[in-house]
Design a protein around this motif. Structure first.
Motif, PDB file in Angstrom:
ATOM      1  N   PRO A 123       0.816  -1.226   0.000  1.00 20.60           N
ATOM      2  CA  PRO A 123       0.000   0.000   0.000  1.00 20.60           C
ATOM      3  C   PRO A 123       0.850   1.277   0.000  1.00 20.60           C
ATOM      4  CG  PRO A 123      -0.886  -1.555   1.573  1.00 20.60           C
ATOM      5  CD  PRO A 123       0.430  -2.103   1.118  1.00 20.60           C
ATOM      6  N   LEU A 124       1.986   1.252   0.688  1.00 20.35           N
ATOM      7  CA  LEU A 124       2.870   2.417   0.709  1.00 20.35           C
ATOM      8  C   LEU A 124       3.468   2.668  -0.680  1.00 20.35           C
ATOM      9  CD1 LEU A 124       4.303   4.619   2.370  1.00 20.35           C
ATOM     10  CD2 LEU A 124       6.133   2.952   2.758  1.00 20.35           C
ATOM     11  N   VAL A 125       3.918   1.612  -1.336  1.00 25.36           N
ATOM     12  CA  VAL A 125       4.456   1.742  -2.698  1.00 25.36           C
ATOM     13  C   VAL A 125       3.374   2.278  -3.628  1.00 25.36           C
ATOM     14  CG1 VAL A 125       5.318   0.432  -4.679  1.00 25.36           C
ATOM     15  CG2 VAL A 125       6.225  -0.019  -2.404  1.00 25.36           C
ATOM     16  N   ASN A 126       2.178   1.754  -3.483  1.00 26.75           N
ATOM     17  CA  ASN A 126       1.052   2.185  -4.300  1.00 26.75           C
ATOM     18  C   ASN A 126       0.775   3.675  -4.097  1.00 26.75           C
ATOM     19  OD1 ASN A 126      -1.267   2.193  -5.853  1.00 26.75           O
ATOM     20  ND2 ASN A 126      -2.036   0.301  -4.976  1.00 26.75           N
ATOM     21  N   TRP A 127       0.763   4.114  -2.877  1.00 27.76           N
ATOM     22  CA  TRP A 127       0.485   5.514  -2.555  1.00 27.76           C
ATOM     23  C   TRP A 127       1.608   6.428  -3.060  1.00 27.76           C
ATOM     24  CZ3 TRP A 127       2.782   8.855   1.186  1.00 27.76           C
ATOM     25  CH2 TRP A 127       2.088  10.044   1.376  1.00 27.76           C
ATOM     26  N   LEU A 128       2.864   6.035  -2.804  1.00 32.26           N
ATOM     27  CA  LEU A 128       3.995   6.868  -3.215  1.00 32.26           C
ATOM     28  C   LEU A 128       4.111   6.994  -4.730  1.00 32.26           C
ATOM     29  CD1 LEU A 128       6.782   5.748  -0.712  1.00 32.26           C
ATOM     30  CD2 LEU A 128       5.647   7.974  -0.823  1.00 32.26           C
ATOM     31  N   ALA A 129       3.830   5.910  -5.447  1.00 34.26           N
ATOM     32  CA  ALA A 129       3.975   5.951  -6.900  1.00 34.26           C
ATOM     33  C   ALA A 129       2.893   6.796  -7.557  1.00 34.26           C
ATOM     34  CB  ALA A 129       3.939   4.534  -7.459  1.00 34.26           C
ATOM     35  N   LYS A 130       1.767   6.950  -6.901  1.00 34.41           N
ATOM     36  CA  LYS A 130       0.678   7.729  -7.496  1.00 34.41           C
ATOM     37  C   LYS A 130       0.768   9.220  -7.186  1.00 34.41           C
ATOM     38  CE  LYS A 130      -2.618   4.032  -7.917  1.00 34.41           C
ATOM     39  NZ  LYS A 130      -3.895   3.477  -7.550  1.00 34.41           N
ATOM     40  N   LEU A 131       1.566   9.619  -6.219  1.00 32.31           N
ATOM     41  CA  LEU A 131       1.657  11.033  -5.857  1.00 32.31           C
ATOM     42  C   LEU A 131       2.065  11.937  -7.018  1.00 32.31           C
ATOM     43  CD1 LEU A 131       3.178  11.102  -2.267  1.00 32.31           C
ATOM     44  CD2 LEU A 131       0.888  11.745  -2.970  1.00 32.31           C
ATOM     45  N   PRO A 132       3.164  11.662  -7.729  1.00 32.60           N
ATOM     46  CA  PRO A 132       3.537  12.567  -8.832  1.00 32.60           C
ATOM     47  C   PRO A 132       2.505  12.604  -9.944  1.00 32.60           C
ATOM     48  CG  PRO A 132       5.372  11.160  -8.219  1.00 32.60           C
ATOM     49  CD  PRO A 132       4.167  10.652  -7.489  1.00 32.60           C
ATOM     50  N   ARG A 133       1.802  11.523 -10.178  1.00 27.88           N
ATOM     51  CA  ARG A 133       0.808  11.499 -11.241  1.00 27.88           C
ATOM     52  C   ARG A 133      -0.364  12.417 -10.912  1.00 27.88           C
ATOM     53  NH1 ARG A 133      -0.199   5.391 -12.587  1.00 27.88           N
ATOM     54  NH2 ARG A 133      -0.132   5.896 -14.781  1.00 27.88           N
ATOM     55  N   PHE A 134      -0.771  12.466  -9.637  1.00 26.73           N
ATOM     56  CA  PHE A 134      -1.870  13.342  -9.258  1.00 26.73           C
ATOM     57  C   PHE A 134      -1.452  14.802  -9.367  1.00 26.73           C
ATOM     58  CE2 PHE A 134      -3.576   9.653  -6.756  1.00 26.73           C
ATOM     59  CZ  PHE A 134      -4.679   9.472  -7.564  1.00 26.73           C
ATOM     60  N   ARG A 135      -0.231  15.105  -8.972  1.00 28.14           N
ATOM     61  CA  ARG A 135       0.234  16.488  -9.064  1.00 28.14           C
ATOM     62  C   ARG A 135       0.254  16.951 -10.509  1.00 28.14           C
ATOM     63  NH1 ARG A 135       5.482  15.817  -6.118  1.00 28.14           N
ATOM     64  NH2 ARG A 135       4.689  14.271  -4.716  1.00 28.14           N
ATOM     65  N   ARG A 136       0.682  16.088 -11.415  1.00 30.21           N
ATOM     66  CA  ARG A 136       0.741  16.459 -12.826  1.00 30.21           C
ATOM     67  C   ARG A 136      -0.662  16.633 -13.394  1.00 30.21           C
ATOM     68  NH1 ARG A 136       3.152  12.190 -16.698  1.00 30.21           N
ATOM     69  NH2 ARG A 136       1.153  11.305 -16.168  1.00 30.21           N
TER      70      ARG A 136
END
Length: 174
Positions: free
Chosen positions: A154-167
């Motif tokens: 879940p942590l990997v999932n959350w961290l990997a999606k952060l830059p995509r949401f910002r973009r």
């Protein structure tokens, strides 16, 4: 209305290659930390965990070739039998590719159970290869690594999606 993961993939932009390679480099560096004693046997394979995330979420970019390449890097870095990690990584990537649609339909915590099974299989391949070469059984502490990997999913999932949401919301990452 079709809400399958395949239909949602068409609506999201692919992750930039620098995000994929940057996360893999960070995971490789985590794997190369000087682990010792019980932590050496129990630490999860961060590189495989991040690779499996990208295989599930970016199937057009990440595949078995990446698994083989990164496995060879881990073989050289750990000074083990050449091809040991490569075989385990390719088998894990194949399983995630096979189960991709099912995995993406589940919640993150249900995904973690599937990933735990894939990580356990990968760990088992490495242990069986070492046993066939005459090494001693490393102990049952190895069962902790796939469990810790599943806990970190879940942590990997959350961290990997952060830059995509910002973009997506208009903030450009440089």
């Amino acid at each position: 209305m079709d809400l399958s993961p395949a239909s949602r993939d068409a609506m999201t932009l692919p992750a930039p290659m620098r995000l994929l390679t940057g996360s893999l480099v960070i995971a490789l560096l985590l794997n190369l930390l000087p682990w010792s004693d019980w932590a050496l046997r129990a630490h999860p394979d961060f590189l495989l965990l991040v690779l499996l995330y990208w295989v599930a979420h970016e199937p057009r970019t990440m595949g078995q070739g990446w698994g083989f390449f990164l496995g060879l890097i881990m073989d050289v870095a750990n000074s083990v039998l050449l091809g040991q990690h490569a075989l385990a990584y390719v088998a894990a990537v194949f399983l995630v590719q096979l189960l991709r649609v099912r995995i993406l339909q589940l919640t993150v915590f249900e995904q973690a159970l599937h990933i735990a099974a894939v990580l356990f299989l990968s760990q088992t391949i490495g242990v069986l290869l070492n046993l066939s070469m005459g090494s001693d059984f490393p102990g049952w502490g190895l069962l902790l690594a796939p469990l810790l990997g599943a806990i970190l999913w879940p942590l990997v999932n959350w961290l990997a999606k952060l830059p995509r949401f910002r973009r997506r919301f208009g903030q450009v990452l440089r």
